[in-house]
Structure formats: C-alpha cells, structure tokens
Design a protein around this motif. Structure first.
Motif, PDB file in Angstrom:
ATOM      1  N   PRO A  21      -5.679   1.148  -4.118  1.00 50.09           N
ATOM      2  CA  PRO A  21      -6.311   0.357  -5.178  1.00 50.09           C
ATOM      3  C   PRO A  21      -5.345  -0.542  -5.958  1.00 50.09           C
ATOM      4  O   PRO A  21      -5.696  -1.669  -6.301  1.00 50.09           O
ATOM      5  CB  PRO A  21      -6.935   1.425  -6.088  1.00 50.09           C
ATOM      6  CG  PRO A  21      -7.264   2.536  -5.152  1.00 50.09           C
ATOM      7  CD  PRO A  21      -6.134   2.557  -4.152  1.00 50.09           C
ATOM      8  N   ASP A  22      -4.124  -0.065  -6.222  1.00 48.93           N
ATOM      9  CA  ASP A  22      -3.173  -0.880  -6.981  1.00 48.93           C
ATOM     10  C   ASP A  22      -2.735  -2.132  -6.214  1.00 48.93           C
ATOM     11  O   ASP A  22      -2.176  -3.058  -6.802  1.00 48.93           O
ATOM     12  CB  ASP A  22      -1.935  -0.061  -7.357  1.00 48.93           C
ATOM     13  CG  ASP A  22      -2.209   0.864  -8.525  1.00 48.93           C
ATOM     14  OD1 ASP A  22      -3.339   0.857  -9.037  1.00 48.93           O
ATOM     15  OD2 ASP A  22      -1.283   1.604  -8.931  1.00 48.93           O
ATOM     16  N   ASN A  23      -2.988  -2.163  -4.903  1.00 50.24           N
ATOM     17  CA  ASN A  23      -2.670  -3.339  -4.101  1.00 50.24           C
ATOM     18  C   ASN A  23      -3.898  -4.205  -3.808  1.00 50.24           C
ATOM     19  O   ASN A  23      -3.805  -5.151  -3.019  1.00 50.24           O
ATOM     20  CB  ASN A  23      -2.024  -2.922  -2.764  1.00 50.24           C
ATOM     21  CG  ASN A  23      -0.570  -2.525  -2.925  1.00 50.24           C
ATOM     22  OD1 ASN A  23       0.126  -3.032  -3.801  1.00 50.24           O
ATOM     23  ND2 ASN A  23      -0.119  -1.610  -2.086  1.00 50.24           N
ATOM     24  N   PHE A  24      -5.030  -3.885  -4.433  1.00 51.59           N
ATOM     25  CA  PHE A  24      -6.219  -4.708  -4.231  1.00 51.59           C
ATOM     26  C   PHE A  24      -5.907  -6.155  -4.607  1.00 51.59           C
ATOM     27  O   PHE A  24      -5.147  -6.415  -5.554  1.00 51.59           O
ATOM     28  CB  PHE A  24      -7.375  -4.193  -5.077  1.00 51.59           C
ATOM     29  CG  PHE A  24      -8.155  -3.060  -4.444  1.00 51.59           C
ATOM     30  CD1 PHE A  24      -7.733  -2.458  -3.266  1.00 51.59           C
ATOM     31  CD2 PHE A  24      -9.324  -2.603  -5.032  1.00 51.59           C
ATOM     32  CE1 PHE A  24      -8.459  -1.426  -2.680  1.00 51.59           C
ATOM     33  CE2 PHE A  24     -10.058  -1.565  -4.463  1.00 51.59           C
ATOM     34  CZ  PHE A  24      -9.621  -0.978  -3.289  1.00 51.59           C
ATOM     35  N   PRO A  25      -6.482  -7.105  -3.898  1.00 50.07           N
ATOM     36  CA  PRO A  25      -6.189  -8.513  -4.179  1.00 50.07           C
ATOM     37  C   PRO A  25      -6.529  -8.934  -5.606  1.00 50.07           C
ATOM     38  O   PRO A  25      -5.879  -9.815  -6.167  1.00 50.07           O
ATOM     39  CB  PRO A  25      -7.039  -9.270  -3.151  1.00 50.07           C
ATOM     40  CG  PRO A  25      -8.060  -8.287  -2.679  1.00 50.07           C
ATOM     41  CD  PRO A  25      -7.410  -6.958  -2.764  1.00 50.07           C
ATOM     42  N   THR A  26      -7.526  -8.297  -6.206  1.00 52.04           N
ATOM     43  CA  THR A  26      -7.869  -8.607  -7.598  1.00 52.04           C
ATOM     44  C   THR A  26      -6.694  -8.311  -8.527  1.00 52.04           C
ATOM     45  O   THR A  26      -6.357  -9.112  -9.404  1.00 52.04           O
ATOM     46  CB  THR A  26      -9.083  -7.769  -8.027  1.00 52.04           C
ATOM     47  OG1 THR A  26      -8.877  -6.405  -7.609  1.00 52.04           O
ATOM     48  CG2 THR A  26     -10.362  -8.284  -7.405  1.00 52.04           C
ATOM     49  N   ILE A  27      -6.068  -7.162  -8.319  1.00 50.63           N
ATOM     50  CA  ILE A  27      -4.947  -6.752  -9.175  1.00 50.63           C
ATOM     51  C   ILE A  27      -3.750  -7.670  -8.944  1.00 50.63           C
ATOM     52  O   ILE A  27      -3.114  -8.162  -9.893  1.00 50.63           O
ATOM     53  CB  ILE A  27      -4.556  -5.287  -8.888  1.00 50.63           C
ATOM     54  CG1 ILE A  27      -5.779  -4.362  -9.012  1.00 50.63           C
ATOM     55  CG2 ILE A  27      -3.439  -4.851  -9.826  1.00 50.63           C
ATOM     56  CD1 ILE A  27      -6.468  -4.411 -10.343  1.00 50.63           C
TER      57      ILE A  27
END
Length: 423
Positions: A268-274
């Motif tokens: 999750p911390d590498n999601f494109p949104t972040i």
C-alpha cells in the motif's frame, strides 16, 4: 575455442615469442602487436614487426582458421589490404591480396603455452550461472576492487544515456530532466515508465509556475495518471478534478496519457496515489531542486532533502473514497537509497561530465554509504564468495552479470583474464 581467446593471446603476448616463424618458414620478430580496435576492419591496428628481412608496419587480422578470411569476405574489403600478418589457430588455406601477394600467416597453436590452454578450458566449462563460479573466489582482492570501480562507472555511463536523451528533448533543461528521472523512479519497476510518460507530458515550465500550490501539482499528476475520472463523494477528489480541468484549459494540455497506473502487487505505501502525492510535495517544498541534488555528498543530506510526506488526505487513504487507519507515509530510508542509486548519483555523474568536472571519488563515497541492494544477482554472487558490502559494490556486480557474464565476455573481464594467468 572462440576468436576472442586468440585476441587475448595476441594482445597480451601469451605465446612463446622466441623463434616465431610463418607457415612458409620466414622468421617473425614482433615489435608492436598493435592497437586492439574492437570495431569494423582488422582486429589490431598499426602493428610493427620484421618478417624475414623486411620491416613491416600495418594491421593484424585474427581468425580461428585461415579460411575464415574468405568466409567473412575480407578479400572484397579494401580495409584488409594493409594486413601484414594473419594470425590463426589453424592454417588451412593460403590468403592473397588483390595484387596476388600472399598474406603471411602465424599459426598460434604452435607457440601457445599449454598452461594457458588448460586455464582457458577451465574458464569455459559448461556453467550453471557464470563460467567462473568455481574460481571467482581465487581472484586477488586488488584486481577485484579495481575492476569493480571500472564496472561501476560503466553502469553510470549506461544510465547517463537516458539522461542525455531527455536533455535533448527538454532543450538542455536539467531541472526538467531531473523531474522526469525522479518521476520514473517514484513509480518503481511497475509504474516507472508510465510515471515517466506523465512527467514528459507536462512541460516543466508549468511545474515551475504551479509549485506554490501543492494541490495544483497533485491535480496535474493525478489527472494525467487517469485517477481523476468519474464521480466520487470525496471533496478532495472533486477539488482536484476541478483544478485539473482548469489547468488543462489554462495551458492547453492534452488530458490523456497512454497507459494506466498499476496497484496490483504493490504494498500500500507504494500505491501510485501515495507516490504521486509525495512527488508533488517534493516539488512544492523545493523550487530549485536540481542545485540541491547535485550538492548532495552524503546520506544525511539526501535523507534530510527527502523528508516529505503526501497530503493529509492520504494519511487516512490509499485510494480515493476508501478510508483506512491513519498512518504517516513519509519516504523511507530504503526508498531514498533507491533514489540515490537510480536518480541522484546518475544525474550527478552526467552533469559533472557535461562540465568536465571530476567527481568519481565523491560518487563512490556516496554509494559506499548505502546498503547493498537485495536481489537474485547479488545473492548469487555472494553464494560464490563475492559479497557486496554496499551499493557501490552491488551496482558493480549487476554490471558484471548483465554486460559480461550473460554474454560470455570472460576475456574482456578482469576476473576472466586474471584466472587465465593462474598456474
């Protein structure tokens, strides 16, 4: 046997230089073996020797068999008219110039030390991963260290090609190139190329104008990524969507970017949104980022420069309209290390080269402070006794495997040539 082994023998004089004779019985006295060209034309340029009683200066061509001269159609190429010696492993036919004079031939197998042949055979036995995997730990540490440095800068040269291409596209705007490189690396392997397309689709002059409002930067990046399509309940989404369409109209930008972001297989911390929000905040916080990047000389400076986090909205979200437990999402040290390896050091190298500034030791010092990368190639080398203690060494090993071992270029490798010297 491969022809590059004969190149190695000739270049380093790994043969008995006494009482050399051509296949027709003329004596040969070598003064200069010539310059190894590794390009089209004869293999060695400007050799000097005495054949019989005649002094010669010219080129040397090397083949496994004399008949390869005709297989490669050298008789039709004027570049080979100045060959003064044809060095072969096995002589099977005479070779003539256009004026019908015969090219002198040295049959190298009659003068090569048996020990050198045995070492070559050991080095080229069928491999499971690399040819020298059973011998690599025998190589002298001094040789390894020097070779690692050469490999490291070869890898930087390769990485700088992409930087130079971007410089041409951006009219030599280093800030714009840095933006593109950072975008690519913020996207990691999965989204890197798509993030690069996004960065290339937004003229950096717009990033300069809009970086005082981080929401405008986020709107541009999210919109270009196709993440502001449709309708959602979040006011944050609606605000970004409104800003995006306003900016498209203001700057007459195309709304589409070919491709799409990937969430699959990412933590999750590498999601494109972040990552896109973090990239927007980086350019909101630092208006002259390029000058700060090229001034980095140690890890602490890099970690301090990249102390940033996404917008407050993303502390409780990974995707629009889907709330999650609150979590600060700062750039981790390991992520900043990747930026150092793949963006900061390559940019520093390319820029220093463009202004003829020597910073080789500085670049080695920076990556010598960064932990070695963890991947299958680095792990495999460690299993053979060659451990990478930092990123300078792991980058060297990646270059070694990808550009030498994979293609069996042992005789162009300092490790291979060192192993050939073993008694």
């Amino acid at each position: 046997m491969k022809e590059d082994f004969l190149h190695y023998l000739w270049k380093y004089k790994k043969w008995n230089t006494q009482d050399l004779k051509t296949t027709t019985g003329d004596s040969i006295c070598i003064s200069q073996v010539g310059q190894y060209l590794q390009q089209s034309g004869p293999d060695f340029f400007n050799a000097q020797m005495i054949i019989g009683n005649q002094k010669w200066a010219g080129n040397v061509e090397i083949h496994l068999k004399s008949s390869d001269w005709y297989v490669h159609h050298h008789e039709k190429d004027a570049a080979y008219e100045n060959v003064i010696l044809h060095v072969v492993w096995e002589h099977d036919t005479a070779v003539f110039r256009k004026d019908n004079t015969e090219v002198p031939v040295l049959e190298l197998k009659n003068y090569t030390d048996h020990e050198v042949l045995l070492n070559y055979e050991k080095l080229t036995v069928p491999k499971s991963w690399i040819f020298c995997e059973k011998q690599i730990r025998e190589v002298d540490n001094f040789v390894l260290k020097n070779w690692q440095e050469r490999l490291f800068f070869e890898r930087l040269e390769r990485k700088s090609k992409a930087i130079n291409e971007l410089l041409e596209q951006t009219n030599m705007d280093w800030e714009a190139v840095l933006f593109c490189m950072l975008a690519k690396n913020f996207g990691l392997n999965t989204n890197g190329l798509f993030f690069l397309k996004i960065a290339e689709s937004v003229p950096f002059s717009i990033i300069r104008k809009e970086n005082f409002e981080v929401e405008n930067l986020e709107a541009l990046l999210f919109g270009k990524a196709g993440l502001l399509v449709g309708e959602k309940e979040d006011n944050y989404f609606k605000d970004l969507q409104f800003r995006y369409f306003y900016l498209l109209h203001k700057y007459q930008l195309s709304s589409e970017t070919e491709g799409q972001v990937q969430f699959f297989k990412h933590r999750p911390d590498n999601f494109p949104t972040i990552r896109l929000s973090q990239l927007a905040h980086l350019y909101h916080l630092h208006q002259n980022l390029f000058s700060k990047i090229i001034s980095i000389t140690n890890l602490e400076a890099a970690y301090e420069l990249f102390q940033l986090k996404p917008s407050e909205y993303w502390e409780m979200h990974y995707q629009f309209d889907k709330e999650s437990p609150k979590k600060a999402k700062k750039l981790s040290k390991s992520f900043i290390d990747l930026l150092l390896i793949n963006t900061i050091v390559p940019i520093q190298f390319a820029y220093a080269k463009s202004i003829a500034k020597e910073i080789s030791e500085d670049l080695i010092a920076i990556l010598s402070q960064v932990a070695a990368e963890k991947n299958s190639i680095v792990d495999k080398f460690e299993s053979f006794g060659l451990k990478a203690n930092n990123s300078f060494e792991s980058q060297s090993l990646l270059q070694l495997k990808n550009e030498y071992c994979t293609y069996g270029k042992c005789l162009s490798c300092a490790i291979g040539t060192e192993l050939l010297k073993k008694n």
